[in-house]
Every structure is written in C-alpha cells, then in structure tokens.
Design an enzyme around this catalytic site. Structure first.
Site, PDB file in Angstrom:
ATOM      1  N   ASP A  31       0.831  -1.199   0.000  1.00  0.00           N
ATOM      2  CA  ASP A  31       0.000   0.000   0.000  1.00  0.00           C
ATOM      3  C   ASP A  31       0.867   1.251   0.000  1.00  0.00           C
ATOM      4  O   ASP A  31       0.498   2.274  -0.565  1.00  0.00           O
ATOM      5  CB  ASP A  31      -0.929  -0.007   1.206  1.00  0.00           C
ATOM      6  CG  ASP A  31      -2.045  -1.024   1.017  1.00  0.00           C
ATOM      7  OD1 ASP A  31      -2.121  -1.607  -0.080  1.00  0.00           O
ATOM      8  OD2 ASP A  31      -2.825  -1.231   1.956  1.00  0.00           O
ATOM      9  N   ALA A  32       2.019   1.164   0.657  1.00  0.00           N
ATOM     10  CA  ALA A  32       2.906   2.326   0.696  1.00  0.00           C
ATOM     11  C   ALA A  32       3.395   2.650  -0.717  1.00  0.00           C
ATOM     12  O   ALA A  32       3.402   3.808  -1.138  1.00  0.00           O
ATOM     13  CB  ALA A  32       4.080   2.049   1.621  1.00  0.00           C
ATOM     14  N   GLU A  33       3.760   1.604  -1.444  1.00  0.00           N
ATOM     15  CA  GLU A  33       4.212   1.827  -2.826  1.00  0.00           C
ATOM     16  C   GLU A  33       3.072   2.396  -3.675  1.00  0.00           C
ATOM     17  O   GLU A  33       3.267   3.277  -4.500  1.00  0.00           O
ATOM     18  CB  GLU A  33       4.669   0.503  -3.452  1.00  0.00           C
ATOM     19  CG  GLU A  33       6.014   0.029  -2.951  1.00  0.00           C
ATOM     20  CD  GLU A  33       6.292  -1.390  -3.421  1.00  0.00           C
ATOM     21  OE1 GLU A  33       7.106  -1.550  -4.334  1.00  0.00           O
ATOM     22  OE2 GLU A  33       5.673  -2.322  -2.877  1.00  0.00           O
ATOM     23  N   TYR A  34       1.893   1.854  -3.437  1.00  0.00           N
ATOM     24  CA  TYR A  34       0.729   2.324  -4.181  1.00  0.00           C
ATOM     25  C   TYR A  34       0.513   3.826  -3.926  1.00  0.00           C
ATOM     26  O   TYR A  34       0.340   4.615  -4.845  1.00  0.00           O
ATOM     27  CB  TYR A  34      -0.499   1.523  -3.768  1.00  0.00           C
ATOM     28  CG  TYR A  34      -1.772   1.967  -4.439  1.00  0.00           C
ATOM     29  CD1 TYR A  34      -2.169   1.392  -5.642  1.00  0.00           C
ATOM     30  CD2 TYR A  34      -2.570   2.978  -3.891  1.00  0.00           C
ATOM     31  CE1 TYR A  34      -3.321   1.804  -6.280  1.00  0.00           C
ATOM     32  CE2 TYR A  34      -3.726   3.394  -4.520  1.00  0.00           C
ATOM     33  CZ  TYR A  34      -4.103   2.801  -5.711  1.00  0.00           C
ATOM     34  OH  TYR A  34      -5.246   3.212  -6.337  1.00  0.00           O
ATOM     35  N   SER A  80     -40.840   3.913 -22.217  1.00  0.00           N
ATOM     36  CA  SER A  80     -41.201   2.557 -21.820  1.00  0.00           C
ATOM     37  C   SER A  80     -41.912   1.857 -22.974  1.00  0.00           C
ATOM     38  O   SER A  80     -41.924   2.358 -24.097  1.00  0.00           O
ATOM     39  CB  SER A  80     -42.024   2.594 -20.542  1.00  0.00           C
ATOM     40  OG  SER A  80     -43.288   3.080 -20.817  1.00  0.00           O
ATOM     41  N   GLU A 110     -36.665  -9.858 -29.289  1.00  0.00           N
ATOM     42  CA  GLU A 110     -35.643  -9.817 -28.244  1.00  0.00           C
ATOM     43  C   GLU A 110     -36.276 -10.251 -26.933  1.00  0.00           C
ATOM     44  O   GLU A 110     -37.465 -10.071 -26.746  1.00  0.00           O
ATOM     45  CB  GLU A 110     -35.143  -8.369 -28.065  1.00  0.00           C
ATOM     46  CG  GLU A 110     -34.543  -7.771 -29.299  1.00  0.00           C
ATOM     47  CD  GLU A 110     -34.426  -6.245 -29.200  1.00  0.00           C
ATOM     48  OE1 GLU A 110     -34.254  -5.719 -28.085  1.00  0.00           O
ATOM     49  OE2 GLU A 110     -34.522  -5.599 -30.258  1.00  0.00           O
ATOM     50  N   LYS A 112     -37.374  -9.787 -23.144  1.00  0.00           N
ATOM     51  CA  LYS A 112     -37.572  -8.648 -22.258  1.00  0.00           C
ATOM     52  C   LYS A 112     -36.883  -9.004 -20.948  1.00  0.00           C
ATOM     53  O   LYS A 112     -37.379  -9.816 -20.170  1.00  0.00           O
ATOM     54  CB  LYS A 112     -39.052  -8.354 -22.037  1.00  0.00           C
ATOM     55  CG  LYS A 112     -39.263  -7.113 -21.191  1.00  0.00           C
ATOM     56  CD  LYS A 112     -40.609  -6.494 -21.441  1.00  0.00           C
ATOM     57  CE  LYS A 112     -40.791  -5.121 -20.815  1.00  0.00           C
ATOM     58  NZ  LYS A 112     -40.249  -4.901 -19.507  1.00  0.00           N
ATOM     59  N   GLU A 169     -30.208  -3.208 -20.358  1.00  0.00           N
ATOM     60  CA  GLU A 169     -30.758  -3.599 -19.070  1.00  0.00           C
ATOM     61  C   GLU A 169     -29.645  -4.157 -18.179  1.00  0.00           C
ATOM     62  O   GLU A 169     -28.865  -5.002 -18.619  1.00  0.00           O
ATOM     63  CB  GLU A 169     -31.809  -4.685 -19.358  1.00  0.00           C
ATOM     64  CG  GLU A 169     -32.861  -4.842 -18.319  1.00  0.00           C
ATOM     65  CD  GLU A 169     -33.963  -3.784 -18.395  1.00  0.00           C
ATOM     66  OE1 GLU A 169     -33.865  -2.820 -19.193  1.00  0.00           O
ATOM     67  OE2 GLU A 169     -34.911  -3.938 -17.620  1.00  0.00           O
ATOM     68  N   LYS A 289     -40.040  -5.570 -32.096  1.00  0.00           N
ATOM     69  CA  LYS A 289     -39.745  -4.215 -32.582  1.00  0.00           C
ATOM     70  C   LYS A 289     -39.765  -4.176 -34.104  1.00  0.00           C
ATOM     71  O   LYS A 289     -39.206  -5.082 -34.738  1.00  0.00           O
ATOM     72  CB  LYS A 289     -38.355  -3.759 -32.121  1.00  0.00           C
ATOM     73  CG  LYS A 289     -38.214  -3.581 -30.630  1.00  0.00           C
ATOM     74  CD  LYS A 289     -36.798  -3.151 -30.252  1.00  0.00           C
ATOM     75  CE  LYS A 289     -36.659  -3.123 -28.729  1.00  0.00           C
ATOM     76  NZ  LYS A 289     -35.264  -3.033 -28.302  1.00  0.00           N
ATOM     77  N   CYS A 407     -37.088 -20.623  22.098  1.00  0.00           N
ATOM     78  CA  CYS A 407     -36.541 -21.298  20.923  1.00  0.00           C
ATOM     79  C   CYS A 407     -37.160 -22.690  20.787  1.00  0.00           C
ATOM     80  O   CYS A 407     -37.168 -23.460  21.753  1.00  0.00           O
ATOM     81  CB  CYS A 407     -35.026 -21.420  21.066  1.00  0.00           C
ATOM     82  SG  CYS A 407     -34.280 -22.491  19.820  1.00  0.00           S
ATOM     83  N   CYS A 431     -27.420 -24.153  21.907  1.00  0.00           N
ATOM     84  CA  CYS A 431     -28.554 -24.509  21.055  1.00  0.00           C
ATOM     85  C   CYS A 431     -28.055 -25.411  19.925  1.00  0.00           C
ATOM     86  O   CYS A 431     -27.273 -24.987  19.081  1.00  0.00           O
ATOM     87  CB  CYS A 431     -29.211 -23.255  20.487  1.00  0.00           C
ATOM     88  SG  CYS A 431     -30.571 -23.623  19.363  1.00  0.00           S
TER      89      CYS A 431
HETATM   90  S1  IVH Z   1     -36.643  -1.158 -25.735  1.00  0.00           S
HETATM   91  C1  IVH Z   1     -38.485   2.912 -26.517  1.00  0.00           C
HETATM   92  N1  IVH Z   1     -35.884  -3.671 -25.461  1.00  0.00           N
HETATM   93  O1  IVH Z   1     -38.440  -2.724 -20.586  1.00  0.00           O
HETATM   94  C2  IVH Z   1     -38.279   1.482 -26.130  1.00  0.00           C
HETATM   95  N2  IVH Z   1     -36.633  -2.502 -23.536  1.00  0.00           N
HETATM   96  O2  IVH Z   1     -41.121  -1.619 -20.353  1.00  0.00           O
HETATM   97  C3  IVH Z   1     -37.316   1.358 -25.033  1.00  0.00           C
HETATM   98  N3  IVH Z   1     -36.522  -3.812 -21.467  1.00  0.00           N
HETATM   99  O3  IVH Z   1     -37.480   0.613 -19.983  1.00  0.00           O
HETATM  100  C4  IVH Z   1     -37.083   0.023 -24.521  1.00  0.00           C
HETATM  101  N4  IVH Z   1     -35.704  -5.662 -22.355  1.00  0.00           N
HETATM  102  O4  IVH Z   1     -35.974  -1.301 -19.142  1.00  0.00           O
HETATM  103  C5  IVH Z   1     -36.369  -2.572 -24.849  1.00  0.00           C
HETATM  104  N5  IVH Z   1     -35.158  -5.876 -25.353  1.00  0.00           N
HETATM  105  C6  IVH Z   1     -35.626  -4.780 -24.753  1.00  0.00           C
HETATM  106  C7  IVH Z   1     -35.874  -4.756 -23.355  1.00  0.00           C
HETATM  107  C8  IVH Z   1     -36.384  -3.593 -22.787  1.00  0.00           C
HETATM  108  C9  IVH Z   1     -36.109  -5.072 -21.242  1.00  0.00           C
HETATM  109  C10 IVH Z   1     -37.056  -2.911 -20.423  1.00  0.00           C
HETATM  110  C11 IVH Z   1     -36.461  -1.522 -20.439  1.00  0.00           C
HETATM  111  C12 IVH Z   1     -37.606  -0.589 -20.678  1.00  0.00           C
HETATM  112  C13 IVH Z   1     -38.761  -1.405 -20.203  1.00  0.00           C
HETATM  113  C14 IVH Z   1     -40.033  -0.940 -20.863  1.00  0.00           C
END
Ligand code: IVH
Length: 684
Positions: A31-34, A80, A110, A112, A169, A289, A407, A431
């Site tokens: 730590d001294a060297e650090y 969201s 994708e 969720k 995420e 999407k 107990c 116990c």
């Molecule tokens: S896209 C405008 N893709 O879900 C769209 N969100 O309910 C923005 N989430 O806030 C989000 N997996 O925290 C997207 N493959 C994914 C996701 C994802 C989880 C979460 C994310 C978002 C929330 C919305």
C-alpha cells in the site's frame, strides 16, 4: 513532453493495481508503494491541469464513497413499452403498424430482460457517463458503479464512431440473486424480493466497491450514433461488434432474431414461454420491434410509448393453495426463520410445499394467517413466495401467527433487538440447532468446502456430541466416527480427507466460514485484504473496522463482540493449532509475469502448444501477432518475416536453446522465491 508520458504510464499502472486489489484481491505492491505512485500522479496532474482526465485513478480512488448521485439529463427521453398479454393484442399491434405505414414489415424479437434500464455514453470511444433511467427525462449518474460491470467496455474499438450511446438492461443472474439473499439473511437483513430489486439495490450503492462485489450484467438493446445502420437488427449485431458481448451458453432462442411476419412472433413466444426456465436470468416476456429504423421514425410515439414496439408478457405463474401451518426454523446465527407449510401445489412444473416468510413483520404486513387460502408464486422462477392471502375465502377459523417466546429447539428465550428484522434465540452454542447450522455453513462450498460433510452428517456429529464447536472437526478420529450409525470405513476416510484438504482454504474463506454475524462472503474478503491476519483483525478498534469498504457500525460491533467472547478465542486458537490459514497470502508473483512472447518457425525440442503452456504457467502472455510491444520473439527453424520485423524493431530474439534455458531458470527461481509480502496499512 516527458511529464505527459509519465502521467499516462502512472495512470495505466495504477489502473492495473486497482484491478488487482479490488477485483482479483491479489495486490502485487504494498500500500505504501501504491500511495507513492498515486501521490506522484497527483503532483504531476496538479502541474498540468490541461491533462486532466475524469478517468484518472486520482479521480476514482480519492473519493470512493459518493455523497449522493448527481443528476443526468438524457440525450433523448428513456421511454417505456406498451404491454400485450394475448395473441389478439399482438395481432392488433401488427395490424395498426401495417395500417399506419401502408406496407408489410419485419420485426426483431428480443427477450424482455427484467432488470433496470441504463444509458451508457461514450465520447472519443471512452465510456464517460452512465445513468439510470430515472423519470425518463433525468436519471442519476452511476458511472463509477457501472464501470465495475465486466460486460460494459470502457473503451470501444478504433473503428467505432466518436460519440455513441448504448442503452440496455442491468440484471443479476437468478443463482447470484439467491446467493446474495442468503448472505443478507445471515446478516439479519431483509432479503430482496426479486432479482430486479437486488440489481437496483446493487447499482445504486454510494460505495462503488459494494457494486463491484455484486455480479451484475448488462444486456444491450439499443444504440445511437452508430454508423451506416438502417435496422434494429443491425443495431443488435453492431453492438456485439463493439464489445457488448452476450454471455456464453445461452439457450438458442435468445439469439438476435429477425422475423418476417407476426405469426413467427407468436410461434416464438411459445418457445420463450416454455423454455424461459433455461435462461440464467429473469425474463418477463419478449419484445417485438419494427426492424426498419425509418419505419420506426415514421411511426413515432404515443405518450411515453413507441408505436413501433410492444412487450409481449408471459402470463404470471401464480397458483392458489392453503397455508397449513407456519413452522419456525433456527438459523446459524440463531435467527428464527418462519417457513410456510403449504398444501402441495404445482407451479410452472415444480411442486411447491414450502415457502419462506422471511420475518414476522412481513407476515403481519401481508396479514397472513394459518389456514388462509393464499396466492403463491415462484419469484425468479425459483423461490416460492406468498403474494397475499385471499381474504374473501376466510371462514373465521384462521389463526394469527406469533413468533415463539422460546426457541423451538433449545427453549432459550428469544429476543428481537432494535434495528433488526429478525428474532433470535439467545441459546448460543448450547442450542444444537445453531451448532448444526454453523457446522453446515462452515463446511459449505463457499466456505471451507468440506465435500463429504452434508446436512445429515452435520446433524449426527452434533447430536452424538462428537462436535461441540467447529474446531472439534479438526480433531476427529476414525474410531469415534465409526461409532456413528451407518458410517463405515470408507465414509470415515473420505470425511477425514476432505477435512484435511480444507486446511488449504485461503484466509478470506476461513473468515467467512467462522460465521461471524453480518460478515458475508464479500465483507470477509474485504476484511481479509485489509487486515491480512486474524490477529490484526481481532485487535482492530471500531474505527479501524469502519475504515474498511462496506463495513458500517453494525458489522463492526458484531466483529468486536465475536472477538470479545472467550469461547470464540478458544475456537480460533484450536483452528490455528490445526493449521488453517489465518493470514492472507499475497498472490505469488511469477517470474515471467506480464511478459509478451511471440513464437515463430519450427521448434525441435517441444511442440508449440507445449512451449506456450510452459510460458503461460510462468506468467507470460503468448501472442500470435508480433507488435512492437512484444518482449521476445522466439525464432525456431525457418523463421520468416516475423524474424525480420523483430530485428528491425529491436525486439529481442531468442533461439530455441535460449528459450529452454530461460524456462528452466525461471522454473527453479519460482520454486525458491519467497512470497511477496504486502504492507498492512489500509489504503484510503
Ligand atoms: S426497448 C423505446 N428492449 O423494458 C423502447 N426494452 O417496459 C425502449 N426492457 O425501460 C425500450 N428488455 O428497461 C427494450 N429488449 C428490450 C428490453 C427492454 C427489457 C425494459 C427496459 C424498458 C422497459 C419498458
């Protein structure tokens, strides 16, 4: 300029030492060297304010604990997603998309991921700002915490654009979540309800070192600033190319996917739902999407939700059953743990007959009574939980539950101390339940890892009074073991052998195994690193203890109490006598640590893989490409262009004989070299 070079060199060296200290727990300098290196860097930076960098180790180590998070305004709002729970809703989404656009569309599929959204910003290819979603417009600056995530690259490759934002995420694997909760229960802390809350709690730590101790992951799903990209599918693959890698070994249905029509999405949803338990983290549905970014732009938003995406959520796996009884189990630290005994019910392929109720406050808060019909779910798809009682079905026969005053195992009084969620048995070592649990904890895989000591055997050893304290384990003999029922020669040998082997466990594991209340795995590691030996830890004052990251007044108090007890001192003396590691050993430095070797040409005395593995065993890095950074080129027969390059760059060239000599000398020097010693002073 000389100073600039030195600054760069110091920064990179200090980063390496931080990594060794905080992540590998294996420092190679004192730590001294650090401190010396850090002070030198501070001085130089003061002299050259123009060379300031927010990433400099001086900016990070100097202020590890933040007073609070500062606010970050998002470049574009973090929005969201609208939810769908049925096929009809998904078809309606698809119909609306096509109607608005006037043409057919492809979609990406994708998972969720059930964690929390974060934004990562890169400037000049360096990660400089990470933020929580917050209210969508503004979040909290959690850059330092996010830097501890392995999945988040600090630097993007050279071909990446200058300014990039990646969103995704942050999540915790289910297995890690369970481990974290076990630790919290050990400490008398309330467990996290689900992996998502645990991830959120871990990310919003003011001490980044606490975050660093939690195995958080990052799942990227959006990126902006990327070049030449026209589809969401390209975004996903491009992000992988930039270093945002997915974990290995994921089930195939989580791979990036592009589909042509909504029927494919519905078919995939079935696979997602049926096979979600194969995913190591929690997913709560799939996200559909619109693939074309141009189409996405045309579709736009309604309120906070894009019209171009929808989250198709899994149906909840919850069932109703009857709470037949609430039993109380005594934990290792004497905590009384209420457990729900349920009329067995099948939930998502598993029969559930017990559920943890955590503590008395929770039972009261949820107003759960014995005899109630209750809604049960598997959180994290693993741990059964009682969601709520179904009050409409009450008959008036239900009974309120009360924690026992005595107990259930040893009849000692029970107490609930201010500030604690749990009630405790005061029986201590008298116990048997506590001793059995302590022994199980001590022998556990994360502690002393005594393979042949399972729960049944722990119980017999305690009940037959062969073990009255954990130290007795190391003084067991074969004759006494053979007095145990159904315990033969072979079992006795196996047990004794695994007990013997446990003596090799490192100090931090021994410290964790001792089961000091509130000292979990991570705390034990920090304590071991800081104090280096049980003697110094035992002599530490309250202030000394509180100087350790993640150690507050309550843990400190618990440690002082532990060392203050005469019977614990006795146990420690006997463990020392038995030969356990009660001090930290610094990681051995290897003779070729960090040296880069490149092999070329034909070797006569060994194969290339042999040469490589011998070099690596001594700490060297073997690279297949020759750069100016290489320390040695090993040139065998018929070496071609690499040899010429090395000669022109001045990279030292070794012939095979010279390599052999170097390997032999290094091997023998390694056998005789003493362990590196590390200064005991804390780093602050
Ligand atoms: S896209 C405008 N893709 O879900 C769209 N969100 O309910 C923005 N989430 O806030 C989000 N997996 O925290 C997207 N493959 C994914 C996701 C994802 C989880 C979460 C994310 C978002 C929330 C919305």
């Amino acid at each position: 300029m000389e100073d600039q070079k030195e600054i760069e060199k110091l920064r990179s060296e200090l980063n390496e030492h931080n990594y060794r200290y905080y992540v590998l727990a294996a420092p190679i300098i004192s730590d001294a060297e650090y401190d010396h290196l850090l002070n030198r860097l501070r001085d130089l930076e003061k002299k050259h304010p123009e060379l300031f960098s927010p990433d400099s180790p001086t900016q990070r180590v100097g202020a590890p604990i933040q007073a609070g998070f500062s606010e970050v305004v998002h470049l574009t709002p973090m929005l969201s997603l609208a939810n769908a729970f049925s096929e009809e809703e998904v078809r309606a989404f698809d119909a609306k998309v096509k109607k608005l656009l006037g043409h057919e569309v492809g979609y990406t599929i994708e998972p969720k991921v059930d964690g929390l959204a974060v934004s990562l910003r890169y400037s000049h290819r360096r990660f400089f700002q990470g933020a929580t979603r917050g209210d969508g417009e503004r979040g909290e600056d959690i850059t330092l915490n996010l830097k501890s995530l392995r999945d988040i690259p600090w630097d993007l490759p050279e071909y990446a654009p200058q300014e990039v934002e990646v969103r995704g995420e942050v999540y915790l694997n289910k297995a890690d979540f369970e481990r974290l909760n076990e630790e919290r229960l050990d400490k008398g802390e309330a467990p996290f309800a689900n992996p998502r809350n645990a991830a959120a709690g871990s990310l919003r730590q003011l001490d980044p070192r606490v975050t660093a101790g939690r195995p958080l992951h990052f799942w990227p799903y959006a990126g902006s600033g990327l070049r030449g990209i026209t589809t969401q599918y390209q975004v996903l693959t491009d992000l992988e190319g930039l270093g945002f890698l997915r974990p290995n070994g994921l089930p195939d249905f989580l791979q990036n996917r592009l589909i042509r029509n909504i029927d494919d999405a519905l078919a995939l949803f079935k696979i997602f739902n049926d096979r979600r338990h194969e995913v190591p983290f929690e997913i709560d549905g799939m996200v559909i999407k619109v693939n074309s970014l141009k189409d996405q732009e045309a579709l736009g938003f309604v309120g906070r939700e894009p019209r171009w995406a929808i989250a198709y959520k899994f149906p909840a796996i919850q069932k109703t059953t009857i709470l037949k009884d609430i039993q109380v189990q005594v934990g290792r630290t004497g905590s009384l743990n209420p457990v729900a005994i349920l009329e067995p019910v099948e939930i998502g392929g598993v029969v559930v007959s017990r559920a943890s109720l955590h503590n008395e406050d929770e039972i009261e808060r949820k107003d759960i009574r014995i005899g109630d019909a209750v809604l049960v779910q598997r959180a994290g798809d693993v741990i059964p939980q009682i969601v709520m009682p179904i009050k409409e079905r009450r008959t008036g026969e239900e009974k309120l539950f009360q924690m026992p005053e005595r107990c259930p195992v040893c009849s000692s009084h029970t107490v609930r101390l201010p500030g604690y969620a749990m009630r405790y048995c005061t029986g201590g070592l008298s116990c048997e339940a506590q001793l059995i649990e302590r022994l199980k904890h001590f022998a556990g895989r994360r502690a002393m890892d005594i393979e042949h000591l399972g729960s049944q055997l722990a119980k017999s050893l305690v009940e037959k009074k062969l073990v009255q304290s954990i130290a007795d384990l190391y003084f067991l003999n074969k004759d006494s073991l053979l007095t145990l029922e159904r315990f033969g020669e072979k079992s006795a040998d196996n047990l004794l052998e695994s007990i013997e082997k446990s003596k090799e466990r490192p100090f931090s594991k021994v410290l964790f195994a001792l089961g000091i209340p509130e000292v979990g795995e991570v705390t034990a590691k920090y304590l071991a690193e800081h104090f280096m030996s049980i003697d110094l830890l035992g002599r530490a004052s309250l202030e000394d203890l509180e100087a350790v990251p993640g150690v507050g007044p309550s843990i400190s108090e618990s440690i002082l109490q532990f060392f203050g007890e005469a019977h614990n001192q006795n146990v420690l003396e006997r463990l020392a006598q038995a030969g356990l590691n009660l001090q930290q050993r610094a990681k051995k430095q290897r003779p070729l640590d960090g040296l880069i070797f490149v092999l070329t040409g034909r070797l006569e005395r060994f194969t290339r893989p042999e040469a490589q593995s011998r070099l690596e065993a001594l700490g060297a890095v073997v690279s297949s490409t020759l750069t100016k950074k290489a320390n040695f080129l090993v040139a065998g027969a018929e070496s071609g262009s690499k040899l010429e390059k090395a000669q022109s760059w001045g990279v030292p060239v070794l012939e095979e004989e010279e390599l052999l000599r170097m390997l032999d000398e290094s091997t023998s020097s390694e056998e005789t070299s003493p362990h590196v010693t590390v200064d005991l002073k804390g780093r602050s």
